[in-house]
Design an enzyme around this catalytic site. Structure first.
Site, PDB file in Angstrom:
ATOM      1  N   GLU A  17       0.866  -1.240  -0.031  1.00 18.79           N
ATOM      2  CA  GLU A  17      -0.034   0.109   0.089  1.00 18.79           C
ATOM      3  C   GLU A  17       0.756   1.277  -0.130  1.00 18.79           C
ATOM      4  O   GLU A  17       1.628   1.217   0.835  1.00 18.79           O
ATOM      5  CB  GLU A  17      -0.717  -0.065   1.347  1.00 18.79           C
ATOM      6  N   THR A  48      -3.981   4.926  -1.103  1.00 18.85           N
ATOM      7  CA  THR A  48      -5.039   5.429  -0.419  1.00 18.85           C
ATOM      8  C   THR A  48      -5.678   6.712  -0.894  1.00 18.85           C
ATOM      9  O   THR A  48      -4.959   7.518  -1.548  1.00 18.85           O
ATOM     10  CB  THR A  48      -4.480   5.445   1.149  1.00 18.85           C
ATOM     11  N   HIS A  77      -8.172   3.373  -3.622  1.00 18.19           N
ATOM     12  CA  HIS A  77      -9.274   3.583  -2.426  1.00 18.19           C
ATOM     13  C   HIS A  77     -10.026   4.618  -2.991  1.00 18.19           C
ATOM     14  O   HIS A  77      -9.894   5.533  -3.799  1.00 18.19           O
ATOM     15  CB  HIS A  77      -8.456   3.917  -1.241  1.00 18.19           C
ATOM     16  N   GLY A 108     -14.653   5.880   5.148  1.00 23.61           N
ATOM     17  CA  GLY A 108     -13.739   6.903   5.251  1.00 23.61           C
ATOM     18  C   GLY A 108     -14.031   7.540   6.489  1.00 23.61           C
ATOM     19  O   GLY A 108     -14.876   7.151   7.306  1.00 23.61           O
ATOM     20  N   ASP A 109     -13.129   8.306   6.872  1.00 21.36           N
ATOM     21  CA  ASP A 109     -13.161   9.253   8.259  1.00 21.36           C
ATOM     22  C   ASP A 109     -14.132  10.135   8.307  1.00 21.36           C
ATOM     23  O   ASP A 109     -14.400  10.926   7.520  1.00 21.36           O
ATOM     24  CB  ASP A 109     -11.985   9.661   8.728  1.00 21.36           C
ATOM     25  N   LYS A 161     -21.613  -6.258   3.337  1.00 23.32           N
ATOM     26  CA  LYS A 161     -20.580  -5.831   2.465  1.00 23.32           C
ATOM     27  C   LYS A 161     -20.483  -6.895   0.932  1.00 23.32           C
ATOM     28  O   LYS A 161     -20.294  -6.502   0.065  1.00 23.32           O
ATOM     29  CB  LYS A 161     -18.989  -5.334   2.843  1.00 23.32           C
ATOM     30  N   GLN A 172      -7.702  -4.310   8.402  1.00 18.82           N
ATOM     31  CA  GLN A 172      -7.047  -2.896   9.048  1.00 18.82           C
ATOM     32  C   GLN A 172      -5.731  -3.766   9.756  1.00 18.82           C
ATOM     33  O   GLN A 172      -5.508  -5.000  10.082  1.00 18.82           O
ATOM     34  CB  GLN A 172      -7.974  -2.495  10.112  1.00 18.82           C
TER      35      GLN A 172
END
Length: 287
Positions: A17, A48, A77, A108-109, A161, A172
């Site tokens: 990544e 990302t 992403h 997302g955040d 999902k 994660q």
């Protein structure tokens, strides 16, 4: 190549990544990083969005498209919680123009003071992308999502999902492989079918590990705590010990038959190289 096809061909996938550079990392340096990473023979490289919910879709699309020039498959992403449907549509069209075939669909955040509009969960983004020609991946959380206190609810969301169209999953970060194995066993028992790649991030500094624990809710095993204490006054020794720990994690994951190992490289090729060398030494990836 679509990631689903890669999983069908490989017993163990190896992936890296990277993130779009900020400011001082010039185009030539970036190309050198991609050349080094691609030269290590990963099955794919993911790109990302920025942390904190700000997003940087143009840079993500550009970098994912650039990876293809090195003969390596890429995943872009895509986050949704702070975007409207038309904004997502514009990014998707840009990805199609660059020949990007794979998307990691993420919520997302959250951004303080900004409420979600058209998308509240990654599942909704996955459903939006389904049928548009992409291979769609999603995130999973071996220790549970930091906003979710129920492991069973977390697994329910994971299955949602997959039902919405996710074909593979990338986890994660975690620092204790046993937590990943137990998570995967529970997910399979609940009916999860798609391949699950284990995400590994090396410890590079005390500041980094503190930030990751706060953001992700990952726990620290006693071995990591001892490592941090042992190298408290030697940042470079801590960095090297952290990379060695990540390489050991990757080797154990490969030994135990995971679908894939995904290395969070922080755009530092020596991290990926150390892991690849360990996997090659143990015979899990080719020379």
């Amino acid at each position: 190549m679509k990631i689903s096809e890669i999983y069908q061909k490989k017993d163990l996938t190896l992936s890296f990544e990277v993130f779009p550079p900020k400011g001082d990392l010039g185009a030539d340096v970036l190309r050198d990083v991609l050349a080094e990473l691609s030269g290590l023979g990963p099955d794919f490289i993911s790109v990302t969005y920025s942390a904190g919910g700000g997003g940087n879709s143009q840079k993500t699309v550009e970098l994912a498209g650039l990876i293809g020039e090195y003969g390596t498959s890429s995943i872009a992403h895509l986050t949704c919680i702070n975007s409207r449907r038309e904004e997502i549509g514009a990014v998707v069209e840009a990805m199609k123009r660059r020949g990007i075939e794979n998307i990691l669909a993420l919520r997302g955040d959250r951004v303080e003071g900004k409420e979600p509009t058209d998308f509240f969960h990654a599942t909704e983004l996955i459903a939006e992308l389904r049928g548009q020609g992409f291979c769609i991946g999603a995130a999973c959380y071996p220790e549970g999502h930091i906003e979710n206190d129920s492991p069973e609810d977390d697994l329910t969301h994971l299955l949602e999902k997959e039902a919405a169209g996710a074909e593979f999953f990338v986890s994660q970060l975690f620092f204790e492989n046993g937590k990943f194995y137990r998570f995967l066993e529970r997910a399979r028992s609940r009916g999860l079918r798609g391949p699950v790649t284990a995400g590994v991030m090396p410890i590079l500094s005390k500041a980094q590990i503190s930030r990751m624990i706060f953001m992700c809710g990952a726990s620290l095993p006693s071995e990591i705590i001892r490592l941090l204490n042992r190298h408290e006054n030697d940042p470079e020794a801590l960095r090297q010990a952290g990379i060695a720990y990540a390489a050991e994690q990757a080797a154990d994951l490969a030994k135990n038959g995971v679908d894939g190992v995904h290395i969070y490289t922080m755009n530092q090729p020596d991290i990926a190289r150390a892991v690849v060398e360990r996997l090659r030494a143990d015979g899990y990836v080719g020379v």
